[in-house]
Scaffold this motif. Structure first.
Motif, PDB file in Angstrom:
ATOM      1  N   ALA A 107       0.830  -1.212   0.000  1.00 43.43           N
ATOM      2  CA  ALA A 107       0.000   0.000   0.000  1.00 43.43           C
ATOM      3  C   ALA A 107       0.863   1.261   0.000  1.00 43.43           C
ATOM      4  N   LEU A 108       1.958   1.232   0.746  1.00 45.65           N
ATOM      5  CA  LEU A 108       2.871   2.365   0.801  1.00 45.65           C
ATOM      6  C   LEU A 108       3.461   2.641  -0.584  1.00 45.65           C
ATOM      7  N   LEU A 109       3.901   1.600  -1.266  1.00 42.38           N
ATOM      8  CA  LEU A 109       4.467   1.757  -2.604  1.00 42.38           C
ATOM      9  C   LEU A 109       3.407   2.210  -3.603  1.00 42.38           C
ATOM     10  N   GLU A 110       2.222   1.629  -3.538  1.00 47.58           N
ATOM     11  CA  GLU A 110       1.158   2.033  -4.453  1.00 47.58           C
ATOM     12  C   GLU A 110       0.798   3.508  -4.262  1.00 47.58           C
ATOM     13  N   ASP A 111       0.730   3.940  -3.015  1.00 44.79           N
ATOM     14  CA  ASP A 111       0.438   5.332  -2.713  1.00 44.79           C
ATOM     15  C   ASP A 111       1.560   6.242  -3.227  1.00 44.79           C
ATOM     16  N   TYR A 112       2.802   5.819  -3.016  1.00 45.32           N
ATOM     17  CA  TYR A 112       3.950   6.597  -3.481  1.00 45.32           C
ATOM     18  C   TYR A 112       3.894   6.785  -4.999  1.00 45.32           C
ATOM     19  N   PHE A 113       3.676   5.688  -5.729  1.00 42.20           N
ATOM     20  CA  PHE A 113       3.659   5.788  -7.191  1.00 42.20           C
ATOM     21  C   PHE A 113       2.456   6.576  -7.696  1.00 42.20           C
ATOM     22  N   ALA A 114       1.311   6.457  -7.029  1.00 40.66           N
ATOM     23  CA  ALA A 114       0.140   7.243  -7.443  1.00 40.66           C
ATOM     24  C   ALA A 114       0.436   8.734  -7.312  1.00 40.66           C
ATOM     25  N   ASN A 115       1.030   9.132  -6.197  1.00 38.69           N
ATOM     26  CA  ASN A 115       1.384  10.541  -5.991  1.00 38.69           C
ATOM     27  C   ASN A 115       2.470  10.991  -6.958  1.00 38.69           C
ATOM     28  N   TYR A 116       3.454  10.132  -7.187  1.00 38.38           N
ATOM     29  CA  TYR A 116       4.550  10.460  -8.109  1.00 38.38           C
ATOM     30  C   TYR A 116       4.007  10.650  -9.519  1.00 38.38           C
ATOM     31  N   CYS A 117       3.138   9.740  -9.952  1.00 37.59           N
ATOM     32  CA  CYS A 117       2.568   9.850 -11.299  1.00 37.59           C
ATOM     33  C   CYS A 117       1.737  11.114 -11.439  1.00 37.59           C
ATOM     34  N   GLN A 118       1.043  11.486 -10.388  1.00 35.84           N
ATOM     35  CA  GLN A 118       0.264  12.724 -10.422  1.00 35.84           C
ATOM     36  C   GLN A 118       1.180  13.938 -10.599  1.00 35.84           C
ATOM     37  N   ARG A 119       2.295  13.967  -9.860  1.00 34.55           N
ATOM     38  CA  ARG A 119       3.252  15.074 -10.014  1.00 34.55           C
ATOM     39  C   ARG A 119       3.874  15.061 -11.411  1.00 34.55           C
ATOM     40  N   LEU A 120       4.167  13.883 -11.907  1.00 36.89           N
ATOM     41  CA  LEU A 120       4.753  13.755 -13.239  1.00 36.89           C
ATOM     42  C   LEU A 120       3.768  14.236 -14.300  1.00 36.89           C
ATOM     43  N   ASP A 121       2.498  13.877 -14.150  1.00 44.48           N
ATOM     44  CA  ASP A 121       1.480  14.339 -15.094  1.00 44.48           C
ATOM     45  C   ASP A 121       1.376  15.859 -15.083  1.00 44.48           C
ATOM     46  N   GLU A 122       1.479  16.463 -13.904  1.00 44.11           N
ATOM     47  CA  GLU A 122       1.429  17.923 -13.813  1.00 44.11           C
ATOM     48  C   GLU A 122       2.586  18.553 -14.582  1.00 44.11           C
ATOM     49  N   ILE A 123       3.777  17.978 -14.457  1.00 46.21           N
ATOM     50  CA  ILE A 123       4.941  18.512 -15.175  1.00 46.21           C
ATOM     51  C   ILE A 123       4.780  18.294 -16.672  1.00 46.21           C
ATOM     52  N   PHE A 124       4.402  17.073 -17.066  1.00 39.54           N
ATOM     53  CA  PHE A 124       4.331  16.744 -18.492  1.00 39.54           C
ATOM     54  C   PHE A 124       3.125  17.352 -19.202  1.00 39.54           C
ATOM     55  N   ASN A 125       2.152  17.853 -18.451  1.00 41.28           N
ATOM     56  CA  ASN A 125       0.987  18.486 -19.062  1.00 41.28           C
ATOM     57  C   ASN A 125       1.027  20.004 -18.952  1.00 41.28           C
ATOM     58  N   THR A 126       2.194  20.553 -18.632  1.00 42.50           N
ATOM     59  CA  THR A 126       2.339  22.004 -18.521  1.00 42.50           C
ATOM     60  C   THR A 126       2.083  22.654 -19.872  1.00 42.50           C
ATOM     61  N   GLN A 127       1.160  23.588 -19.861  1.00 45.70           N
ATOM     62  CA  GLN A 127       0.830  24.298 -21.096  1.00 45.70           C
ATOM     63  C   GLN A 127       1.894  25.353 -21.399  1.00 45.70           C
ATOM     64  N   GLY A 128       2.101  25.612 -22.671  1.00 45.67           N
ATOM     65  CA  GLY A 128       2.999  26.681 -23.080  1.00 45.67           C
ATOM     66  C   GLY A 128       4.460  26.292 -23.148  1.00 45.67           C
ATOM     67  N   SER A 129       4.751  25.013 -23.007  1.00 42.91           N
ATOM     68  CA  SER A 129       6.143  24.563 -23.141  1.00 42.91           C
ATOM     69  C   SER A 129       6.180  23.342 -24.047  1.00 42.91           C
ATOM     70  N   ASN A 130       7.303  23.195 -24.741  1.00 47.32           N
ATOM     71  CA  ASN A 130       7.414  22.022 -25.607  1.00 47.32           C
ATOM     72  C   ASN A 130       7.870  20.815 -24.779  1.00 47.32           C
ATOM     73  N   ALA A 131       7.859  19.664 -25.386  1.00 48.89           N
ATOM     74  CA  ALA A 131       8.175  18.428 -24.656  1.00 48.89           C
ATOM     75  C   ALA A 131       9.610  18.422 -24.144  1.00 48.89           C
ATOM     76  N   GLY A 132      10.531  18.991 -24.896  1.00 49.19           N
ATOM     77  CA  GLY A 132      11.918  19.059 -24.435  1.00 49.19           C
ATOM     78  C   GLY A 132      12.038  19.866 -23.158  1.00 49.19           C
ATOM     79  N   GLU A 133      11.330  20.980 -23.098  1.00 52.78           N
ATOM     80  CA  GLU A 133      11.334  21.801 -21.885  1.00 52.78           C
ATOM     81  C   GLU A 133      10.694  21.053 -20.715  1.00 52.78           C
ATOM     82  N   ARG A 134       9.635  20.312 -20.993  1.00 54.43           N
ATOM     83  CA  ARG A 134       8.982  19.549 -19.930  1.00 54.43           C
ATOM     84  C   ARG A 134       9.881  18.433 -19.416  1.00 54.43           C
TER      85      ARG A 134
END
Length: 196
Positions: A57-84
């Motif tokens: 459960a600890l690992l699943e929670d960690y990865f769920a939170n990590y993926c959420q942060r990663l999605d926020e970075i990778f879905n940043t508007q106004g920047s290209n993929a290299g910048e992300r």
């Protein structure tokens, strides 16, 4: 599950994470976690059937939170993929080179330890890292499309290669207690992705 059940369960996980990041999984007893969480010891098994299930459960929670942060970075508007991509790896460099335990990588901390102890926890690590790699590969594909990243024979293989570089650099950072390995990983990443 009731809201109260979820809240107490999450509170136990949130309390345990920095303790386990500091000491490892095996060295931390349930009593220490439950005392820190101010949860009665007898109620632990109401939320988790075993310490191993708690670890999953600890690992699943960690990865769920990590993926959420990663999605926020990778879905940043106004920047290209290299910048992300650079924003993601730059964030990794900063979080893994500071002393704040809460931001440290649970994968790095537990991979060697629990992979030999628990097949189910090893499976959580595999599934979690596959989720991260899929997101990195997707961003690489987007970089090929917007021409901010060169074309690769396999974005999946490139994502894996980059992740391996950063995991290794994070381990070396723990050994050296300086950020030189992570800075080297950033330079290698810039070279591989032709980003300046």
């Amino acid at each position: 599950m009731t809201s109260e059940h979820i809240d107490v369960r999450q509170h136990i996980l949130d309390t345990a994470k920095p303790i386990i990041l500091g000491k490892g999984f095996s060295a931390v007893g349930l009593t220490e976690i439950l005392t820190a969480a101010a949860v009665p010891k007898g109620s632990f098994y109401h939320y988790f059937k075993s310490k191993e299930a708690f670890g999953e459960a600890l690992l699943e929670d960690y990865f769920a939170n990590y993926c959420q942060r990663l999605d926020e970075i990778f879905n940043t508007q106004g920047s290209n993929a290299g910048e992300r991509m650079l924003a993601y790896w730059g964030s990794w460099l900063e979080t893994q080179s500071c002393d704040d335990r809460d931001g440290q990588c649970l994968t790095v901390k537990l991979a060697a330890e629990v992979s030999d102890l628990s097949e189910s926890m090893r499976g959580c690590l595999v599934r979690g890292t596959q989720q991260l790699l899929a997101r990195i590969a997707q961003c690489l594909s987007e970089g090929e499309q917007d021409a901010s990243i060169p074309h690769f024979a396999s974005t999946e293989q490139t994502a894996l290669h980059l992740y391996e570089i950063w995991l290794g650099a994070t381990l070396l950072t723990k050994i050296r207690r300086d950020r030189s390995a992570l800075e080297g990983a950033m330079q290698s990443t810039r070279d591989i992705l032709s980003l300046r």
